[in-house]
Design a protein around this motif. Structure first.
Motif, PDB file in Angstrom:
ATOM      1  N   ALA A 128      -7.774  13.960  -2.588  1.00 32.32           N
ATOM      2  CA  ALA A 128      -6.698  13.551  -3.493  1.00 32.32           C
ATOM      3  C   ALA A 128      -6.794  12.059  -3.738  1.00 32.32           C
ATOM      4  N   SER A 129      -6.654  11.661  -4.990  1.00 34.29           N
ATOM      5  CA  SER A 129      -6.726  10.238  -5.298  1.00 34.29           C
ATOM      6  C   SER A 129      -5.978   9.945  -6.587  1.00 34.29           C
ATOM      7  N   ARG A 130      -5.971   8.652  -6.927  1.00 36.71           N
ATOM      8  CA  ARG A 130      -5.257   8.190  -8.114  1.00 36.71           C
ATOM      9  C   ARG A 130      -5.924   8.735  -9.381  1.00 36.71           C
ATOM     10  N   GLY A 186     -16.515   4.941  -2.974  1.00 38.08           N
ATOM     11  CA  GLY A 186     -17.830   5.031  -2.360  1.00 38.08           C
ATOM     12  C   GLY A 186     -17.797   5.679  -0.978  1.00 38.08           C
ATOM     13  N   VAL A 187     -16.831   5.302  -0.161  1.00 34.92           N
ATOM     14  CA  VAL A 187     -16.768   5.854   1.197  1.00 34.92           C
ATOM     15  C   VAL A 187     -16.327   7.325   1.147  1.00 34.92           C
ATOM     16  N   ALA A 188     -15.383   7.624   0.255  1.00 38.59           N
ATOM     17  CA  ALA A 188     -14.894   9.014   0.133  1.00 38.59           C
ATOM     18  C   ALA A 188     -16.026   9.965  -0.244  1.00 38.59           C
ATOM     19  N   THR A 232     -22.684   4.291   6.285  1.00 38.92           N
ATOM     20  CA  THR A 232     -22.312   3.918   7.661  1.00 38.92           C
ATOM     21  C   THR A 232     -20.798   3.939   7.834  1.00 38.92           C
ATOM     22  N   ALA A 233     -20.052   3.634   6.758  1.00 42.98           N
ATOM     23  CA  ALA A 233     -18.585   3.639   6.868  1.00 42.98           C
ATOM     24  C   ALA A 233     -18.014   5.053   6.837  1.00 42.98           C
ATOM     25  N   GLY A 234     -18.689   5.964   6.116  1.00 43.23           N
ATOM     26  CA  GLY A 234     -18.098   7.274   5.852  1.00 43.23           C
ATOM     27  C   GLY A 234     -18.426   8.358   6.859  1.00 43.23           C
ATOM     28  N   ASN A 254     -20.892  -4.977  -2.059  1.00 42.07           N
ATOM     29  CA  ASN A 254     -21.295  -3.627  -1.666  1.00 42.07           C
ATOM     30  C   ASN A 254     -20.138  -2.649  -1.683  1.00 42.07           C
ATOM     31  N   PHE A 255     -18.909  -3.169  -1.651  1.00 43.99           N
ATOM     32  CA  PHE A 255     -17.757  -2.318  -1.892  1.00 43.99           C
ATOM     33  C   PHE A 255     -16.743  -3.117  -2.689  1.00 43.99           C
ATOM     34  N   ASP A 256     -15.605  -2.525  -2.930  1.00 37.80           N
ATOM     35  CA  ASP A 256     -14.603  -3.097  -3.834  1.00 37.80           C
ATOM     36  C   ASP A 256     -14.557  -4.635  -3.761  1.00 37.80           C
ATOM     37  N   ALA A 311      -0.970   7.506  -3.440  1.00 41.05           N
ATOM     38  CA  ALA A 311      -0.820   7.392  -1.988  1.00 41.05           C
ATOM     39  C   ALA A 311       0.124   6.263  -1.577  1.00 41.05           C
ATOM     40  N   MET A 312       0.605   5.473  -2.530  1.00 38.95           N
ATOM     41  CA  MET A 312       1.628   4.476  -2.206  1.00 38.95           C
ATOM     42  C   MET A 312       2.990   5.155  -2.026  1.00 38.95           C
ATOM     43  N   ASP A 313       3.072   6.421  -2.430  1.00 39.65           N
ATOM     44  CA  ASP A 313       4.321   7.176  -2.360  1.00 39.65           C
ATOM     45  C   ASP A 313       4.241   8.113  -1.142  1.00 39.65           C
ATOM     46  N   ASN A 326      -8.066   8.911   5.620  1.00 36.92           N
ATOM     47  CA  ASN A 326      -7.618   7.972   4.595  1.00 36.92           C
ATOM     48  C   ASN A 326      -8.725   6.969   4.294  1.00 36.92           C
ATOM     49  N   VAL A 327      -9.399   7.167   3.167  1.00 34.66           N
ATOM     50  CA  VAL A 327     -10.402   6.203   2.711  1.00 34.66           C
ATOM     51  C   VAL A 327     -10.049   5.724   1.303  1.00 34.66           C
ATOM     52  N   GLY A 328      -8.739   5.615   1.089  1.00 37.52           N
ATOM     53  CA  GLY A 328      -8.250   4.976  -0.131  1.00 37.52           C
ATOM     54  C   GLY A 328      -8.265   3.474   0.096  1.00 37.52           C
ATOM     55  N   ILE A 370      -8.182  11.167   1.389  1.00 38.61           N
ATOM     56  CA  ILE A 370      -7.439  10.364   0.401  1.00 38.61           C
ATOM     57  C   ILE A 370      -8.334   9.245  -0.108  1.00 38.61           C
ATOM     58  N   GLY A 371      -8.436   9.131  -1.443  1.00 39.67           N
ATOM     59  CA  GLY A 371      -9.315   8.149  -2.075  1.00 39.67           C
ATOM     60  C   GLY A 371     -10.552   8.866  -2.594  1.00 39.67           C
ATOM     61  N   ALA A 372     -11.157   8.300  -3.630  1.00 46.82           N
ATOM     62  CA  ALA A 372     -12.344   8.932  -4.217  1.00 46.82           C
ATOM     63  C   ALA A 372     -13.360   7.860  -4.593  1.00 46.82           C
TER      64      ALA A 372
HETATM   65  P1  NDP Z   1     -13.210   2.121  -3.332  1.00 45.44           P
HETATM   66  O1  NDP Z   1     -12.480   1.011  -3.992  1.00 45.44           O
HETATM   67  O2  NDP Z   1     -14.543   2.555  -3.848  1.00 45.44           O
HETATM   68  O3  NDP Z   1     -12.268   3.409  -3.331  1.00 45.44           O
HETATM   69  C1  NDP Z   1     -10.914   3.375  -3.040  1.00 45.44           C
HETATM   70  C2  NDP Z   1     -10.297   4.647  -3.584  1.00 45.44           C
HETATM   71  O4  NDP Z   1      -8.897   4.650  -3.280  1.00 45.44           O
HETATM   72  C3  NDP Z   1     -10.420   4.757  -5.092  1.00 45.44           C
HETATM   73  O5  NDP Z   1     -10.819   6.056  -5.429  1.00 45.44           O
HETATM   74  C4  NDP Z   1      -8.998   4.478  -5.570  1.00 45.44           C
HETATM   75  O6  NDP Z   1      -8.603   5.107  -6.747  1.00 45.44           O
HETATM   76  C5  NDP Z   1      -8.191   5.051  -4.429  1.00 45.44           C
HETATM   77  N1  NDP Z   1      -6.838   4.525  -4.443  1.00 45.44           N
HETATM   78  C6  NDP Z   1      -6.442   3.235  -4.504  1.00 45.44           C
HETATM   79  N2  NDP Z   1      -5.103   3.158  -4.548  1.00 45.44           N
HETATM   80  C7  NDP Z   1      -4.642   4.431  -4.523  1.00 45.44           C
HETATM   81  C8  NDP Z   1      -3.354   5.001  -4.559  1.00 45.44           C
HETATM   82  N3  NDP Z   1      -2.251   4.252  -4.624  1.00 45.44           N
HETATM   83  N4  NDP Z   1      -3.259   6.338  -4.497  1.00 45.44           N
HETATM   84  C9  NDP Z   1      -4.357   7.125  -4.436  1.00 45.44           C
HETATM   85  N5  NDP Z   1      -5.610   6.642  -4.405  1.00 45.44           N
HETATM   86  C10 NDP Z   1      -5.750   5.303  -4.455  1.00 45.44           C
HETATM   87  O7  NDP Z   1     -13.304   1.753  -1.807  1.00 45.44           O
HETATM   88  P2  NDP Z   1     -14.408   2.174  -0.733  1.00 45.44           P
HETATM   89  O8  NDP Z   1     -14.665   3.625  -0.849  1.00 45.44           O
HETATM   90  O9  NDP Z   1     -15.530   1.225  -0.770  1.00 45.44           O
HETATM   91  O10 NDP Z   1     -13.604   1.884   0.623  1.00 45.44           O
HETATM   92  C11 NDP Z   1     -12.579   2.755   1.072  1.00 45.44           C
HETATM   93  C12 NDP Z   1     -11.958   2.204   2.341  1.00 45.44           C
HETATM   94  O11 NDP Z   1     -12.959   2.064   3.343  1.00 45.44           O
HETATM   95  C13 NDP Z   1     -11.343   0.813   2.187  1.00 45.44           C
HETATM   96  O12 NDP Z   1     -10.174   0.773   2.957  1.00 45.44           O
HETATM   97  C14 NDP Z   1     -12.389  -0.108   2.771  1.00 45.44           C
HETATM   98  O13 NDP Z   1     -11.831  -1.301   3.245  1.00 45.44           O
HETATM   99  C15 NDP Z   1     -12.921   0.754   3.889  1.00 45.44           C
HETATM  100  N6  NDP Z   1     -14.271   0.393   4.350  1.00 45.44           N
HETATM  101  C16 NDP Z   1     -14.498   0.396   5.696  1.00 45.44           C
HETATM  102  C17 NDP Z   1     -15.723   0.078   6.206  1.00 45.44           C
HETATM  103  C18 NDP Z   1     -15.972   0.170   7.675  1.00 45.44           C
HETATM  104  O14 NDP Z   1     -17.132   0.170   8.104  1.00 45.44           O
HETATM  105  N7  NDP Z   1     -14.971   0.247   8.531  1.00 45.44           N
HETATM  106  C19 NDP Z   1     -16.824  -0.332   5.323  1.00 45.44           C
HETATM  107  C20 NDP Z   1     -16.531  -0.195   3.911  1.00 45.44           C
HETATM  108  C21 NDP Z   1     -15.279   0.122   3.458  1.00 45.44           C
HETATM  109  P3  NDP Z   1      -9.240   4.748  -8.191  1.00 45.44           P
HETATM  110  O15 NDP Z   1     -10.508   5.522  -8.187  1.00 45.44           O
HETATM  111  O16 NDP Z   1      -8.252   5.225  -9.172  1.00 45.44           O
HETATM  112  O17 NDP Z   1      -9.433   3.273  -8.211  1.00 45.44           O
END
Ligand code: NDP
Length: 412
Positions: free
Chosen positions: A33-35, A11-13, A354-356, A190-192, A66-68, A86-88, A7-9
């Protein structure tokens, strides 16, 4: 073999998708699957471009909010997923977890749940959302591995390993995260940025002397001298893993340190003092309503766009102190990752790498039964050795440094 739904698309996904593909002999059908479905398709295209699929198999993209929770449950049903990675955004954690509890799929995430309306939760953060679902997971026999990225994630496993292997009693766990890489931009997170800045605008919580202590960001800094990256300044910051480690090792002081250069701190401080990191909308003279933080995010580089030019290394590890046979001991358990190597392998920068990679290792260990415990755990509750063994092979080797020298963890 277990089918996986990512879930999510972001950087980590991207990293999760490549690593799942490289191991689809263990993991089975893959779904993402993602938004924004176009981002899922771009990730799948990059997987095929690199020829990453270990063997011929399914990799499909889907639209999902994924909020639903009901929609997530339906997606799990439709894809036959037995493991959800879940990496949304961290705002979706609870709806995704609920869907897993309902359908019986295993759940893995890499960050603590956040309420978009709150800047700072009260500690222990896991107690506010995740741990309230512990009984429900156990009753449903659902495996849920929380905070399974690098930090949180690997650093929790490092702490467990250091305590189990090197000491009778633990007195302190200091987690240090240094990114000694260079992305060549004036300023970027480096991320969101929204999630990244939230980490640094609230109170800094640490666990010391058996109680929660509060500080401000950049109030407490110290220089570290670490393997490969050398002398680096890091500041005490709030971080997810402090909250679970404090519950599991309440006798130890637990702190998290994040490396920052002076330039980052200057820019951050200016943005914050001007009010540009605020989530409260402001109205311009023209009547436009703007959320300052959203505007800042819109003008900053997209973190994934940093990957092609990123050079240098990261060093993330735990300095763990304690006693063994009455003597004081200390050990640094760590990993070194390289930004360019990550880009060459999976098209991402080192932070996403490193996160993924760890959540995919967790999924593989759920698939083979090792970590399929049918309950909710934080990473330090798992035996770290199978994880280290697997990660040595798939890209994030663990090392140890102490009075006896520097070596691979299994030479310790
Ligand atoms: P991004 O912001 O690059 O990606 C998040 C993704 O989630 C986006 O594709 C976004 O969609 C999608 N998303 C957001 N809301 C929804 C929704 N309601 N339904 C479906 N998809 C949704 O984040 P990162 O890849 O950088 O990080 C992902 C996760 O990893 C985060 O939780 C972050 O905190 C965590 N993380 C953990 C680390 C660790 O070492 N433990 C280090 C770095 C990150 P859209 O493309 O439309 O915006």
């Amino acid at each position: 073999k277990r089918n996986v739904l990512i879930i999510g698309a972001g950087g980590v996904a991207q990293v999760v998708a490549h690593k799942c593909a490289q191991n689809n002999d263990v993991l089975g059908d893959l779904h993402i699957a993602s938004r924004t479905r176009a981002k899922c398709d771009a990730i799948i295209a990059s997987v095929h471009e690199k020829g990453a699929m270990k063997q011929a198999g399914v990799f499909e993209s889907h639209d999902l909010d994924a909020m639903d929770s009901a929609a997530v449950a339906a997606m799990i049903g439709k894809t036959g997923a037995q493991i959800v990675i879940n990496v949304g955004s961290p705002f979706v954690n609870m709806t995704v977890l609920e869907a897993c509890i309902q359908t019986g799929a295993a759940y893995i995430d890499t960050a603590i749940h956040e309420d978009p309306r709150k800047i700072c939760e009260t500690p222990p953060w896991y107690g506010n959302y995740e741990w309230k679902r512990r009984d429900a997971c156990a009753a449903a026999g659902v495996t849920a591995i929380l905070g399974a990225g690098f930090d949180p994630g690997m650093v929790n496993a490092f702490a467990r390993f250091a305590v189990d292997e090197f000491m009778d009693d633990v007195t302190s766990i200091d987690i240090v995260d240094i990114n000694a890489g260079n992305h060549g931009r004036y300023f970027s997170t480096n991320f969101d940025p929204e999630i990244n800045f939230r980490e640094f605008t609230g109170t800094v919580y640490s666990w010391q002397k058996g109680a929660w202590q509060e500080n401000k960001m950049f109030e407490i800094g110290r220089e570290w001298d670490l393997p490969v990256v050398g002398k680096q300044k890091a500041y005490m910051s709030g971080h997810d893993e402090v909250h679970s480690l404090a519950a599991n090792y309440p006798q130890a002081d637990i702190r998290f340190w994040m490396g920052f250069g002076d330039h980052y701190i200057n820019v951050f401080t200016v943005l914050q003092n001007l009010g540009l990191l605020s989530e409260q909308p402001v109205t311009t003279a023209e009547g436009l309503e703007v959320v300052p933080l959203k505007l800042v995010k819109a003008v900053l580089p997209d973190p994934s766009s940093l990957a092609p030019d990123y050079t240098g290394k990261t060093c993330i590890g735990d300095l763990v102190k304690g006693t063994k046979n009455g003597e004081e001991v200390e050990v640094f358990v760590y990993n070194i990752a390289d930004h360019k190597d990550a880009y060459t392998e999976v098209g991402s920068q080192g932070i996403s790498y490193t996160a993924g990679v760890p959540p995919v290792a967790m999924a593989m260990l759920i698939a083979d039964g090792t970590y399929d415990l049918g309950r909710m755990v934080n990473v330090e509750e798992l035996d770290p050795k199978p994880l280290f063994t697997l990660l040595d092979r798939i890209g994030l080797p663990t090392r140890v440094q102490d009075a006896a020298g520097d070596r691979a963890w299994d030479q310790a």
